[in-house]
Every structure is written in structure tokens, then in C-alpha cells.
Design an enzyme around this catalytic site. Structure first.
Site, PDB file in Angstrom:
ATOM      1  N   SER A  17       0.846  -1.191   0.000  1.00 39.96           N
ATOM      2  CA  SER A  17       0.000   0.000   0.000  1.00 39.96           C
ATOM      3  C   SER A  17       0.884   1.245   0.000  1.00 39.96           C
ATOM      4  CB  SER A  17      -0.930  -0.014   1.213  1.00 39.96           C
ATOM      5  OG  SER A  17      -0.228  -0.345   2.388  1.00 39.96           O
ATOM      6  N   PHE A 221      11.300  14.253  10.189  1.00 40.32           N
ATOM      7  CA  PHE A 221      10.162  13.364  10.447  1.00 40.32           C
ATOM      8  C   PHE A 221      10.405  12.518  11.690  1.00 40.32           C
ATOM      9  CE2 PHE A 221       8.832  13.535   5.823  1.00 40.32           C
ATOM     10  CZ  PHE A 221       7.674  14.245   6.098  1.00 40.32           C
ATOM     11  N   HIS A 271       3.527  -1.106   4.036  1.00 35.36           N
ATOM     12  CA  HIS A 271       2.896   0.181   3.734  1.00 35.36           C
ATOM     13  C   HIS A 271       4.022   1.187   3.470  1.00 35.36           C
ATOM     14  CE1 HIS A 271      -0.271   3.186   3.887  1.00 35.36           C
ATOM     15  NE2 HIS A 271       0.493   3.941   4.653  1.00 35.36           N
TER      16      HIS A 271
END
Ligand SMILES: Cc1cc2nc3c(=O)[nH]c(=O)nc-3n(C[C@H](O)[C@H](O)[C@H](O)COP(=O)(O)OP(=O)(O)OC[C@H]3O[C@@H](n4cnc5c(N)ncnc54)[C@H](O)[C@@H]3O)c2cc1C
Length: 291
Positions: A17, A221, A271
């Protein structure tokens, strides 16, 4: 009617994904659509679109989600947060999602408009935790609902056991799947899954992988998410930081190794945090598929 992620995860192993964010500019929009077009041929199990920090992108998130649903063959998940809105406003947004044909939603608390370092305070008459949003979504329609999970614990949580207790509550409230924050040590993911199972949470927990393509970005991040950025990786990347190709090559190698370890250990899929770019994700996907 759109397929549910629950059903797709039950039949597609491993799942792949790709996460996108809604852009703010025309140039960003072009970059996003280039990435979507480049990644669509990989036939991912689903793609998802984030909801802006501070709850700022309701209309943009919905526009991107609708366009993906209308113009591609991709199954799409819309993120939704409870930041700076009353329960009735969240309900109204859920109804808009429902009326637009959105079937799959990632239910998140979100962070304060000032960022994750600002202490969380629920809006007056608003929701307190993602768990409340999971319940509200089920009240409002036939949604398939995902939630966030944190291999290194959520930054506000006292310890992993406490955080996992709340993950299990999100599952008990009706979550169908979970996606993790990015991380670099597979042991953290497997420890989270073990603890979640012991706490009674049985849903698929999909590990999130962030391919490193830019040293400064990932350090930022990591600081925001609380994910540990490994010193040896940081040193390897800093040594080549003036050479974008070399940075990407290391990022692809590290993410491929991580993804291999996760899939070999039984993770249901991978993912990818794409940051609206496709090259590194395509390279990692190709390596995982042996080409
Ligand atoms: C896969 C993924 C996607 C994300 N997408 C977005 C996005 O699109 N937009 C965005 O703004 N942010 C996004 N985030 C960031 C997320 O909103 C923040 O990390 C936020 O701080 C936590 O959200 P949550 O849904 O995990 O909250 P919660 O599950 O509510 O947890 C928040 C904190 O409260 C604790 N807690 C949970 N439930 C309870 C309870 N019942 N009682 C007491 N304490 C509790 C938890 O241990 C944790 O410390 C994403 C994160 C991940 C991992």
C-alpha cells in the site's frame, strides 16, 4: 460499492500500500498525479490519503480521494482526524465522506495545530481519542476502519504496554486493521505485534516503511514522530548527502532489507510512505518481487 481493506487483507498476502498527502500547489498536484500514475501499474492492495496537520485539509483530502476513486482502479483509504473540531463537525465530515462513496477510513486523533510537541487538548465538545472516532464512524455507516499503531510507542505514552492497551481498545471499538508509524528496527515491529496479540488485538498490523531519499527530511520526520533514526544509517547517509543518487541507493537498500525481514517474519504486507514520489518505492517493490 468499494471493496473493504478488511476483505482485501484477508485475500492478498503480502499486501502493498502507498500513502500520499494532499498537495497545496498546482506543482504539487502534478507531482502527486505523476506518482499515482507511476505506482498504479504495481496494483497495490490500496492507497491512502492523509488529512492535514491540525485538521487543515478536509476539502483537499476529499478531492484527492474522490479523484483517485473516479479516475483510477485503485482502492482508496481516507485519513480523518479529530483535531480542532466538535463531535458534530466530525459527524458532518463523516457524512460527506460517506456520501462521496468513501468506504475505508483511517481513524486518527491527530496532533495539535502547533505540532506534536504541543500538549493534546480535545476541542470543546470534541473527541478525545482515536477510539472515539472509530465508534463514531461505525455509528454513521458501513465503514471499514483502520487505526495507527506505534512500534516504538506513541511519544506521549508512558510505555509500550500502556500504548498497546489503548491500541487494543481501538480494536475492541471496531478497528479492522492498523498501520504503523515508520521505524527502522524490525524487532520493534514484532514486539508490538506480540504485545497487541497478548492484549487481545487480532487485526492485521501493517508495518509502515519510509524510504530515505533525503537526509534532512527524514531527520525532521523522525524528530516529529519519535521514531529513532539509527546513528549508523545517519552516518552513511551524511557521508553521501551531496549526491542524491547515492542517498537514494542507500535508502532503497535499507528499506528493502527492512521490508524483507518484516515479510519473512510474517508481516501481512508493507505500507510505503511515498511522500508523493514514486522512484524509491518502485525500486524497493521491484526488489521485493525479485526483479
Ligand atoms: C499510519 C499513520 C497515519 C497518520 N496519518 C495522519 C494524518 O493523516 N493526519 C494527521 O494529522 N496525523 C496523522 N498521523 C499522526 C497521528 O495523528 C499522531 O501520531 C497522533 O499523535 C496520534 O494519533 P492516534 O490516532 O494514534 O491517537 P490515539 O490512539 O488517540 O492515541 C494518542 C495518545 O493517547 C493515548 N490514548 C489512546 N487512547 C486512549 C484512551 N482511551 N485513554 C487515554 N489515553 C489514550 C495513546 O497511548 C497515545 O499516547 C498518522 C500516524 C500514523 C501512524
Amino acid at each position: 460499492m468499494a471493496l473493504t481493506i478488511r476483505r482485501l487483507l484477508a485475500t492478498q498476502r503480502p499486501s502493498f500500500s502507498f500513502e500520499f498527502f494532499p498537495p497545496k500547489t498546482d506543482e504539487g498536484e502534478q507531482q502527486l498525479w505523476q506518482a499515482i500514475r507511476d505506482l498504479e501499474p504495481l496494483r497495490p492492495t490500496f492507497v491512502d490519503v492523509t488529512y492535514g496537520a491540525g485538521g487543515s485539509t478536509r476539502d483537499r483530502t476529499l478531492r484527492v480521494v474522490e479523484r483517485i476513486a473516479n479516475e483510477t482502479d485503485l482502492t482508496v483509504v481516507a485519513h480523518l482526524t479529530c483535531v480542532a473540531v466538535s463531535r458534530e463537525d466530525v459527524r458532518a465530515t463523516i457524512r460527506r465522506f460517506r456520501d462521496a462513496g468513501v468506504r475505508n477510513v483511517l481513524a486518527l486523533r491527530g496532533d495539535m495545530p502547533g505540532g506534536p510537541d504541543v500538549a493534546w487538548e480535545a476541542h470543546d465538545g470534541g473527541l478525545h481519542h482515536a477510539e472515539d472516532l472509530v465508534r463514531l464512524l461505525h455509528e454513521e455507516g458501513d465503514f471499514c476502519v483502520g487505526v495507527a499503531a506505534f512500534p516504538e510507542k506513541h511519544p506521549e505514552a508512558a510505555d509500550l504496554a500502556t500504548d498497546v492497551k489503548y491500541l487494543a481498545q481501538k480494536c475492541a471499538a471496531g478497528a479492522d486493521f492498523a498501520i504503523t508509524q515508520f521505524f527502522f528496527d524490525p524487532a520493534d515491529y514484532f514486539r508490538l505485534v506480540r504485545s497487541a496479540r497478548e492484549a487481545g488485538c487480532t487485526v492485521p498490523i501493517i508495518p509502515g516503511v519510509m524510504p530515505v531519499t533525503n537526509v534532512r527530511q527524514i531527520e525532521r520526520f523522525a524528530a516529529l514522530s519519535g521514531a529513532a533514526f539509527p546513528e549508523d544509517l545517519a552516518a552513511r547517509l551524511r557521508a553521501v548527502q551531496e549526491d542524491p543518487q547515492a542517498v537514494r541507493a542507500i535508502g532503497v537498500e535499507v528499506a528493502t532489507e527492512l521490508a524483507h525481514g518484516l515479510l519473512d517474519g510474517g508481516a501481512p504486507g508493507i505500507h510505503f510512505y511515498t511522500l508523493n514520489r514514486s522512484t524509491a518505492t518502485r525500486q524497493i517493490h521491484a526488489r521485493l518481487n525479485g526483479s
